[in-house]
Design an enzyme around this catalytic site. Structure first.
Site, PDB file in Angstrom:
ATOM      1  N   GLY A  66       1.009  -1.448   0.189  1.00 24.77           N
ATOM      2  CA  GLY A  66       0.070   0.155  -0.002  1.00 24.77           C
ATOM      3  C   GLY A  66       1.013   1.085  -0.071  1.00 24.77           C
ATOM      4  CG  PHE A  67       5.068   3.058   1.485  1.00 24.85           C
ATOM      5  CD1 PHE A  67       4.930   4.047   2.481  1.00 24.85           C
ATOM      6  CD2 PHE A  67       6.536   3.465   0.619  1.00 24.85           C
ATOM      7  CE1 PHE A  67       6.161   5.752   2.344  1.00 24.85           C
ATOM      8  CE2 PHE A  67       6.959   4.479   0.545  1.00 24.85           C
ATOM      9  CZ  PHE A  67       6.156   5.267   1.340  1.00 24.85           C
ATOM     10  CG  ASP A  68       6.789   1.399  -4.593  1.00 25.01           C
ATOM     11  OD1 ASP A  68       6.116   1.785  -5.244  1.00 25.01           O
ATOM     12  OD2 ASP A  68       8.023   0.514  -4.508  1.00 25.01           O
ATOM     13  CE  LYS A  69      -2.820   2.115  -2.513  1.00 25.29           C
ATOM     14  NZ  LYS A  69      -3.481   0.256  -1.860  1.00 25.29           N
ATOM     15  CG  ASN A 114      -6.375   2.824   3.372  1.00 27.24           C
ATOM     16  OD1 ASN A 114      -6.840   2.139   1.970  1.00 27.24           O
ATOM     17  ND2 ASN A 114      -6.154   2.266   3.710  1.00 27.24           N
ATOM     18  NE  ARG A 115     -14.382   6.491   1.903  1.00 27.56           N
ATOM     19  CZ  ARG A 115     -14.435   8.008   2.433  1.00 27.56           C
ATOM     20  NH1 ARG A 115     -14.104   7.086   4.077  1.00 27.56           N
ATOM     21  NH2 ARG A 115     -14.714   8.919   3.088  1.00 27.56           N
ATOM     22  N   GLY A 117      -9.438   2.324  -2.521  1.00 26.41           N
ATOM     23  CA  GLY A 117      -9.595   1.243  -3.197  1.00 26.41           C
ATOM     24  C   GLY A 117      -8.721   0.471  -4.660  1.00 26.41           C
ATOM     25  CB  SER A 182      -8.093  -4.431  -0.037  1.00 28.75           C
ATOM     26  OG  SER A 182      -9.400  -3.218  -0.133  1.00 28.75           O
ATOM     27  CG  ASN A 184     -11.262   0.382   1.285  1.00 29.88           C
ATOM     28  OD1 ASN A 184     -11.827   0.175   2.003  1.00 29.88           O
ATOM     29  ND2 ASN A 184      -9.853   0.411   1.913  1.00 29.88           N
ATOM     30  CG  ASN A 249      -5.699  -5.901   4.034  1.00 35.14           C
ATOM     31  OD1 ASN A 249      -6.046  -4.644   4.313  1.00 35.14           O
ATOM     32  ND2 ASN A 249      -5.684  -6.222   2.603  1.00 35.14           N
ATOM     33  CB  THR A 250      -6.793  -1.702   6.844  1.00 33.00           C
ATOM     34  OG1 THR A 250      -7.659  -2.585   6.146  1.00 33.00           O
ATOM     35  CG2 THR A 250      -5.607  -1.356   6.709  1.00 33.00           C
ATOM     36  CE1 TYR A 321       1.791   3.992   4.449  1.00 30.45           C
ATOM     37  CE2 TYR A 321       0.630   2.270   2.982  1.00 30.45           C
ATOM     38  CZ  TYR A 321       0.480   3.255   3.335  1.00 30.45           C
ATOM     39  OH  TYR A 321       0.346   4.670   2.537  1.00 30.45           O
TER      40      TYR A 321
HETATM   41  C1  LIG Z   1      -2.803   4.047   3.014  1.00 29.14           C
HETATM   42  C2  LIG Z   1      -3.107   2.213   3.052  1.00 29.14           C
HETATM   43  C3  LIG Z   1      -2.981   1.544   2.216  1.00 29.14           C
HETATM   44  C4  LIG Z   1      -3.237   0.289   1.640  1.00 29.14           C
HETATM   45  N1  LIG Z   1      -3.135   0.164   0.722  1.00 29.14           N
HETATM   46  C5  LIG Z   1      -2.900  -1.436   0.696  1.00 29.14           C
HETATM   47  C6  LIG Z   1      -3.574  -2.261  -0.587  1.00 29.14           C
HETATM   48  O1  LIG Z   1      -3.034  -1.544  -1.175  1.00 29.14           O
HETATM   49  N2  LIG Z   1      -2.878  -3.893   0.110  1.00 29.14           N
HETATM   50  C7  LIG Z   1      -3.235  -4.287   1.287  1.00 29.14           C
HETATM   51  O2  LIG Z   1      -2.778  -5.585   1.108  1.00 29.14           O
HETATM   52  N3  LIG Z   1      -2.658  -3.416   2.040  1.00 29.14           N
HETATM   53  C8  LIG Z   1      -3.062  -2.621   2.307  1.00 29.14           C
HETATM   54  N4  LIG Z   1      -2.693  -1.310   3.074  1.00 29.14           N
HETATM   55  C9  LIG Z   1      -2.597  -2.412   4.357  1.00 29.14           C
HETATM   56  C10 LIG Z   1      -1.470  -2.530   4.938  1.00 29.14           C
HETATM   57  O3  LIG Z   1      -0.570  -3.005   4.024  1.00 29.14           O
HETATM   58  C11 LIG Z   1      -1.155  -2.877   6.375  1.00 29.14           C
HETATM   59  O4  LIG Z   1      -1.660  -4.603   6.527  1.00 29.14           O
HETATM   60  C12 LIG Z   1      -2.159  -2.670   6.876  1.00 29.14           C
HETATM   61  O5  LIG Z   1      -2.446  -0.986   7.171  1.00 29.14           O
HETATM   62  C13 LIG Z   1      -1.528  -2.914   8.821  1.00 29.14           C
HETATM   63  O6  LIG Z   1      -0.362  -2.206   9.576  1.00 29.14           O
HETATM   64  P1  LIG Z   1       0.528  -1.474   9.856  1.00 29.14           P
HETATM   65  O7  LIG Z   1      -0.897  -1.026  11.643  1.00 29.14           O
HETATM   66  O8  LIG Z   1       1.710  -1.252  10.205  1.00 29.14           O
HETATM   67  O9  LIG Z   1      -0.525   0.038   8.762  1.00 29.14           O
HETATM   68  C14 LIG Z   1      -2.458  -0.037   2.992  1.00 29.14           C
HETATM   69  C15 LIG Z   1      -2.719   0.521   4.642  1.00 29.14           C
HETATM   70  C16 LIG Z   1      -2.773   2.128   4.182  1.00 29.14           C
HETATM   71  C17 LIG Z   1      -2.528   2.445   5.381  1.00 29.14           C
END
Ligand SMILES: Cc1cc2nc3c(=O)[nH]c(=O)nc-3n(C[C@H](O)[C@H](O)[C@H](O)COP(=O)(O)O)c2cc1C
Length: 361
Positions: A66-69, A114-115, A117, A182, A184, A249-250, A321
């Site tokens: 999600g940081f480096d999509k 985040n949403r 998507g 996800s 979203n 995931n979230t 992240y």
């Molecule tokens: C802004 C944002 C975008 C994210 N995008 C993705 C994504 O594209 N794919 C995915 O598998 N997880 C995505 N995640 C989830 C993270 O990879 C991670 O599973 C989740 O944030 C829990 O870790 P953390 O509490 O250290 O952030 C995203 C998280 C955030 C905050």
């Protein structure tokens, strides 16, 4: 979406914090791409290296998806001290994602909702970047890049979207991550249900064979599952040939614990409030898997103690992240030092020795 504190704040750009989260994140990626990168982190202690999936990770702490999509800056993020970087989520076609604003900082809670998507530039753009990275020799020893894939929002058959991504990207990935968690993308999490996961894994393995490459496959699950659902997923993952699970995931839950004004925004919650819940599900997965899967603990890690708790609960690797948003890349050196200290305190000579330690008491 880095807040940012850093990497850029450490380079004198504190004003980024005043921008909306997504604009700050975009500027950060652009700066990193332009070569404005914080100083390289000192190499982690040998004691923190860990072998998993047939690879040597110099540190067990990786950058979560999600940081480096779009796989724009994996090399920079490896250089600042992550033991591995997970790029994505990548979908077959480019897509814009949901309307903005769609990332919300909850600073008091050290959390984010985040949403997005699955906004991303699509498979072909990622393939070009990952090919350049490979040809560049950027995959120096320890430069491990996991590729996280998903389905387009309008996919007629989501399973085929994963297969399409795998055929194109498996040869460029050290690890492949099936993101089926996800919140979203409507319907995506339904792929976690037993029979659908069986079908997804069968299609995944067939597509991987067609690609001619054999990177290990990991499945990324939600922290919102019941223990019964966890058991079914673990069985399906093992019988379907997955090498590991990312937990997770979230979350769509846990809103009651929040204080920030954005706490009722729709989307997935990450950061500190997610630590306990995601670690509990990780422990359930570890017990159910009985050593047959390698686990990655993700959710709320912001200290060496958090990383250590996930390892003791059963994780071989961890990812973060949201903590990066609040603390910047200096966080990594601190986590490494704390982790080494905790291992020594408890008499473990390596990360491997501490994995699952909580279950052996
Ligand atoms: C802004 C944002 C975008 C994210 N995008 C993705 C994504 O594209 N794919 C995915 O598998 N997880 C995505 N995640 C989830 C993270 O990879 C991670 O599973 C989740 O944030 C829990 O870790 P953390 O509490 O250290 O952030 C995203 C998280 C955030 C905050």
């Amino acid at each position: 979406m880095v807040d940012f504190y850093s990497p850029l704040e450490s380079m004198g750009l504190p004003l980024l914090r005043l921008l909306d989260a997504e604009t700050a994140h975009r500027l950060t990626i652009q700066a990193l791409r332009a070569g404005i990168v914080p100083p390289p982190a000192p190499a982690p202690l040998e004691r923190l290296a860990v072998r998993a999936f047939g690879l040597r990770f110099p540190s067990p702490v990786g950058l979560a998806a999600g940081f480096d999509k779009d796989a724009e800056v994996p090399r920079a993020m490896l250089r600042v001290g992550f033991g591995f970087v997970e790029v994505g989520t990548i979908t077959p076609k480019p897509q814009a994602g949901n309307p903005r604003p769609r990332i919300f900082r909850l600073t008091q809670d050290r959390a984010v909702i985040n949403r997005l998507g699955f906004n991303n530039k699509g498979l072909e753009a990622a393939r070009a970047r990952l090919t350049a990275l490979r040809n560049d020799g950027a995959r120096a020893p320890g430069g491990i890049v996991a590729v996280n894939i998903g389905a387009n929002r309008d996919a007629a058959d989501p399973v085929q979207d994963y297969a399409t991504c795998i055929r194109a990207l498996a040869p460029l990935a050290d690890l492949l991550v099936l993101n089926i968690s996800s919140p979203n993308t409507p319907g995506l999490r339904d792929l976690q249900v037993g029979a659908r996961l069986d079908a997804l894994l069968a299609a995944t393995m067939a597509a991987r064979t067609q690609s001619g490459a054999t990177p290990p496959v990991l499945v990324k699950i939600a922290p919102d599952l019941t223990e019964d659902e966890v058991g079914t997923i673990v069985d399906a993952a093992i019988s379907g040939g997955a090498a590991g699970l990312i937990v997770g995931n979230t979350t769509v839950g846990l809103r009651d614990a929040l204080r920030g004004p954005h706490r009722n925004e729709k989307g997935g919650l990450s950061g500190r409030p997610l630590m306990a819940r995601s670690t509990e599900v990780l422990a359930q997965v570890y017990r159910a898997a009985g050593g047959r899967l390698t686990l990655v603990g993700t959710g709320g890690v912001s200290s060496g103690a958090d990383a250590y708790a996930k390892i003791r609960a059963g994780a071989t690797l961890v990812e973060l992240y949201t903590a990066l948003v609040y603390e910047g890349t200096a966080l990594l050196a601190r986590i490494h030092a704390e982790l080494a200290e905790l291992l020594a305190r408890d008499g473990f000579s390596s990360i491997a020795a501490a994995i699952g330690a909580d279950h052996q008491r």
